[in-house]
Design a protein around this motif. Structure first.
Motif, PDB file in Angstrom:
ATOM      1  N   MET A 115    -109.245 -22.630  23.311  1.00 34.70           N
ATOM      2  CA  MET A 115    -107.827 -22.851  23.013  1.00 34.70           C
ATOM      3  C   MET A 115    -107.125 -23.551  24.167  1.00 34.70           C
ATOM      4  SD  MET A 115    -105.795 -22.483  20.524  1.00 34.70           S
ATOM      5  CE  MET A 115    -104.046 -22.783  20.281  1.00 34.70           C
ATOM      6  N   ILE A 116    -107.434 -23.147  25.388  1.00 31.93           N
ATOM      7  CA  ILE A 116    -106.820 -23.793  26.553  1.00 31.93           C
ATOM      8  C   ILE A 116    -107.242 -25.254  26.646  1.00 31.93           C
ATOM      9  CG2 ILE A 116    -106.933 -23.873  29.096  1.00 31.93           C
ATOM     10  CD1 ILE A 116    -106.631 -20.843  29.098  1.00 31.93           C
ATOM     11  N   LYS A 117    -108.500 -25.529  26.375  1.00 36.75           N
ATOM     12  CA  LYS A 117    -108.982 -26.910  26.384  1.00 36.75           C
ATOM     13  C   LYS A 117    -108.208 -27.749  25.366  1.00 36.75           C
ATOM     14  CE  LYS A 117    -113.163 -29.666  25.813  1.00 36.75           C
ATOM     15  NZ  LYS A 117    -114.598 -29.660  25.460  1.00 36.75           N
ATOM     16  N   PHE A 118    -108.009 -27.199  24.190  1.00 34.86           N
ATOM     17  CA  PHE A 118    -107.257 -27.874  23.128  1.00 34.86           C
ATOM     18  C   PHE A 118    -105.805 -28.104  23.559  1.00 34.86           C
ATOM     19  CE2 PHE A 118    -104.810 -26.907  19.033  1.00 34.86           C
ATOM     20  CZ  PHE A 118    -104.746 -28.238  18.644  1.00 34.86           C
ATOM     21  N   GLN A 119    -105.176 -27.103  24.164  1.00 38.34           N
ATOM     22  CA  GLN A 119    -103.792 -27.233  24.606  1.00 38.34           C
ATOM     23  C   GLN A 119    -103.651 -28.308  25.691  1.00 38.34           C
ATOM     24  OE1 GLN A 119    -103.077 -23.127  25.677  1.00 38.34           O
ATOM     25  NE2 GLN A 119    -102.059 -22.703  23.728  1.00 38.34           N
ATOM     26  N   LYS A 120    -104.629 -28.373  26.608  1.00 44.43           N
ATOM     27  CA  LYS A 120    -104.593 -29.410  27.644  1.00 44.43           C
ATOM     28  C   LYS A 120    -104.656 -30.801  27.022  1.00 44.43           C
ATOM     29  CE  LYS A 120    -106.731 -26.997  31.588  1.00 44.43           C
ATOM     30  NZ  LYS A 120    -107.890 -27.005  32.494  1.00 44.43           N
ATOM     31  N   GLU A 121    -105.516 -30.959  26.021  1.00 42.47           N
ATOM     32  CA  GLU A 121    -105.640 -32.250  25.342  1.00 42.47           C
ATOM     33  C   GLU A 121    -104.314 -32.649  24.697  1.00 42.47           C
ATOM     34  OE1 GLU A 121    -108.840 -31.775  22.576  1.00 42.47           O
ATOM     35  OE2 GLU A 121    -110.374 -31.649  24.148  1.00 42.47           O
TER      36      GLU A 121
END
Length: 198
Positions: free
Chosen positions: A61-67
């Motif tokens: 989820m954090i990876k997605f939010q960073k993107e």
């Protein structure tokens, strides 16, 4: 005998089996299909998540939010740190947050702030600024050449480091790597080596 580690915490009879399921997640204006990890009991069919699985889901989820937010990815942050020849401890001291926070940025355990993201981007575009930042923070940087990282390699070249016009040997602790640098100009004392390592 049943392994207590894999025993269902709900019925205390069944065994948990790890599973992965694709699920759509929405953040701001974007929606993405993420792999979410969980475990299912073979007796009561309850679904639960171990601490490791919860961490994997949080990281996804954090990876997605960073993107979505246009921030550097965990891999980008690690790449910048290594290309600048910084340890996690030094990076934490220079950019702020400390080594624990910086490690979390590199593992998608924590989203870096916009100022942190901007500082990393600026340092990448102007590697010479690191020595000034380190001096301002009281950090003594080693003159040791960092271990090479995956392609593209960014190898810092110090004053006492020499190479011929078309090639040189990059010495790490364990081996010497001959590198062909034809058509790879030195920029800002950094040699950009992509996929031409011999």
């Amino acid at each position: 005998m049943t392994n207590k580690k894999n025993m269902c915490p709900i019925c205390e009879m069944g065994i948990l089996t790890a599973k992965v399921e694709k699920e759509f997640q929405t953040y701001k204006h974007a929606t993405s299909e993420l792999n979410l990890h969980y475990s299912e009991c073979n007796v009561c069919y309850s679904q639960t998540a171990t601490s490791l699985q919860l961490r994997q889901n949080k990281r996804a989820m954090i990876k997605f939010q960073k993107e979505v937010d246009g921030l550097l990815s965990a891999a980008d942050i690690k790449y910048i740190r290594l290309s600048l020849g910084l340890s996690i401890k030094d990076a934490g001291a220079i950019f702020g947050g400390g080594p624990v926070a910086f490690s979390k940025y590199e593992n998608d355990d924590l989203i870096q702030s916009l100022p942190m993201d901007s500082a990393l981007r600026l340092a990448q575009s102007n590697p010479h600024s690191i020595s000034a930042l380190a001096k301002a923070r009281g950090v003594v940087l080693p003159k040791k050449i960092p271990t090479p990282i995956s392609s593209p390699w960014i190898i810092p070249l110090y004053e006492d480091y020499s190479f011929s016009e078309d090639a040189f040997s990059y010495e790490s602790e364990s081996k010497t790597i001959p590198v062909n640098i034809i058509n790879f100009p030195v920029k800002n004392n950094f040699l950009e080596v992509f996929d031409h390592v011999q």
